[in-house]
Design an enzyme around this catalytic site. Sequence first.
Site, PDB file in Angstrom:
ATOM      1  CG  ASP A  34      -0.943  -5.031  -0.917  1.00 43.56           C
ATOM      2  OD1 ASP A  34      -1.477  -4.055  -0.356  1.00 43.56           O
ATOM      3  OD2 ASP A  34       0.187  -4.992  -1.447  1.00 43.56           O
ATOM      4  N   GLY A  97       1.071   6.748   6.775  1.00 44.76           N
ATOM      5  CA  GLY A  97       1.654   5.746   5.883  1.00 44.76           C
ATOM      6  C   GLY A  97       0.852   5.483   4.621  1.00 44.76           C
ATOM      7  CG  HIS A 104      -6.355   1.426   0.533  1.00 43.26           C
ATOM      8  ND1 HIS A 104      -6.043   2.699   0.099  1.00 43.26           N
ATOM      9  CD2 HIS A 104      -5.234   0.952   1.122  1.00 43.26           C
ATOM     10  CE1 HIS A 104      -4.796   2.976   0.425  1.00 43.26           C
ATOM     11  NE2 HIS A 104      -4.277   1.933   1.059  1.00 43.26           N
TER      12      HIS A 104
HETATM   13  P1  5GP Z   1      -1.277   2.295   1.684  1.00 40.91           P
HETATM   14  O1  5GP Z   1       0.196   2.378   1.971  1.00 40.91           O
HETATM   15  O2  5GP Z   1      -1.737   3.456   0.828  1.00 40.91           O
HETATM   16  O3  5GP Z   1      -2.134   2.095   2.880  1.00 40.91           O
HETATM   17  O4  5GP Z   1      -1.478   0.964   0.850  1.00 40.91           O
HETATM   18  C1  5GP Z   1      -1.365   0.861  -0.527  1.00 40.91           C
HETATM   19  C2  5GP Z   1      -1.238  -0.608  -0.838  1.00 40.91           C
HETATM   20  O5  5GP Z   1      -1.509  -0.805  -2.213  1.00 40.91           O
HETATM   21  C3  5GP Z   1       0.162  -1.166  -0.566  1.00 40.91           C
HETATM   22  O6  5GP Z   1       0.071  -2.234   0.376  1.00 40.91           O
HETATM   23  C4  5GP Z   1       0.628  -1.629  -1.940  1.00 40.91           C
HETATM   24  O7  5GP Z   1       1.394  -2.818  -1.884  1.00 40.91           O
HETATM   25  C5  5GP Z   1      -0.660  -1.803  -2.698  1.00 40.91           C
HETATM   26  N1  5GP Z   1      -0.517  -1.600  -4.116  1.00 40.91           N
HETATM   27  C6  5GP Z   1       0.167  -0.588  -4.727  1.00 40.91           C
HETATM   28  N2  5GP Z   1       0.070  -0.691  -6.069  1.00 40.91           N
HETATM   29  C7  5GP Z   1      -0.697  -1.791  -6.305  1.00 40.91           C
HETATM   30  C8  5GP Z   1      -1.149  -2.418  -7.523  1.00 40.91           C
HETATM   31  O8  5GP Z   1      -0.882  -1.985  -8.648  1.00 40.91           O
HETATM   32  N3  5GP Z   1      -1.910  -3.537  -7.390  1.00 40.91           N
HETATM   33  C9  5GP Z   1      -2.238  -4.051  -6.153  1.00 40.91           C
HETATM   34  N4  5GP Z   1      -2.986  -5.153  -6.153  1.00 40.91           N
HETATM   35  N5  5GP Z   1      -1.839  -3.475  -5.006  1.00 40.91           N
HETATM   36  C10 5GP Z   1      -1.080  -2.365  -5.092  1.00 40.91           C
END
Ligand code: 5GP
Length: 118
Positions: A34, A97, A104
């Site tokens: 992440d 969230g 994922h």
């Molecule tokens: P969600 O909030 O949708 O469950 O999680 C999305 C996750 O993707 C977040 O923890 C965020 O930090 C991560 N994330 C967002 N953009 C990127 C990126 O460009 N690269 C990586 N490796 N992680 C990302």
Amino acid sequence: MLKTMENCLFCKIAKKEIPSTLVYEDASILAFKDINPQAPVHTIIIPREHIERVSEITEKNASLLGEMALVGNRLAQKEGVSERGYRFVINCNREGGQTVFHLHLHLLGGRSFRWPPG
Ligand code: 5GP
Ligand code: ZN
């Protein structure tokens, strides 16, 4: 052919159009660090196929979730947090969230987590 999405961040990461710190990949699953880690271990596990959210899991593709969990378990072992404990998180939609709309699984470990979550 796998269904991918032009404007999806995680599809782009899967196609290596956007760089990431990959920790695992096979024909159907990919895992990478992440970018904004919430714990010492914070890995994102995705299917290559573009499924927007966990509520779109059906009888046809449900085995993907099992594959994601298997990869998560192996990575937890590899990172040395398996015995201590770790957390799997899947956020779905606004109140869940979710910010990236490609299914994922978060693998979080290396510190103690509280319950209930925030
Ligand atoms: P969600 O909030 O949708 O469950 O999680 C999305 C996750 O993707 C977040 O923890 C965020 O930090 C991560 N994330 C967002 N953009 C990127 C990126 O460009 N690269 C990586 N490796 N992680 C990302
Ligand atoms: Zn996608």
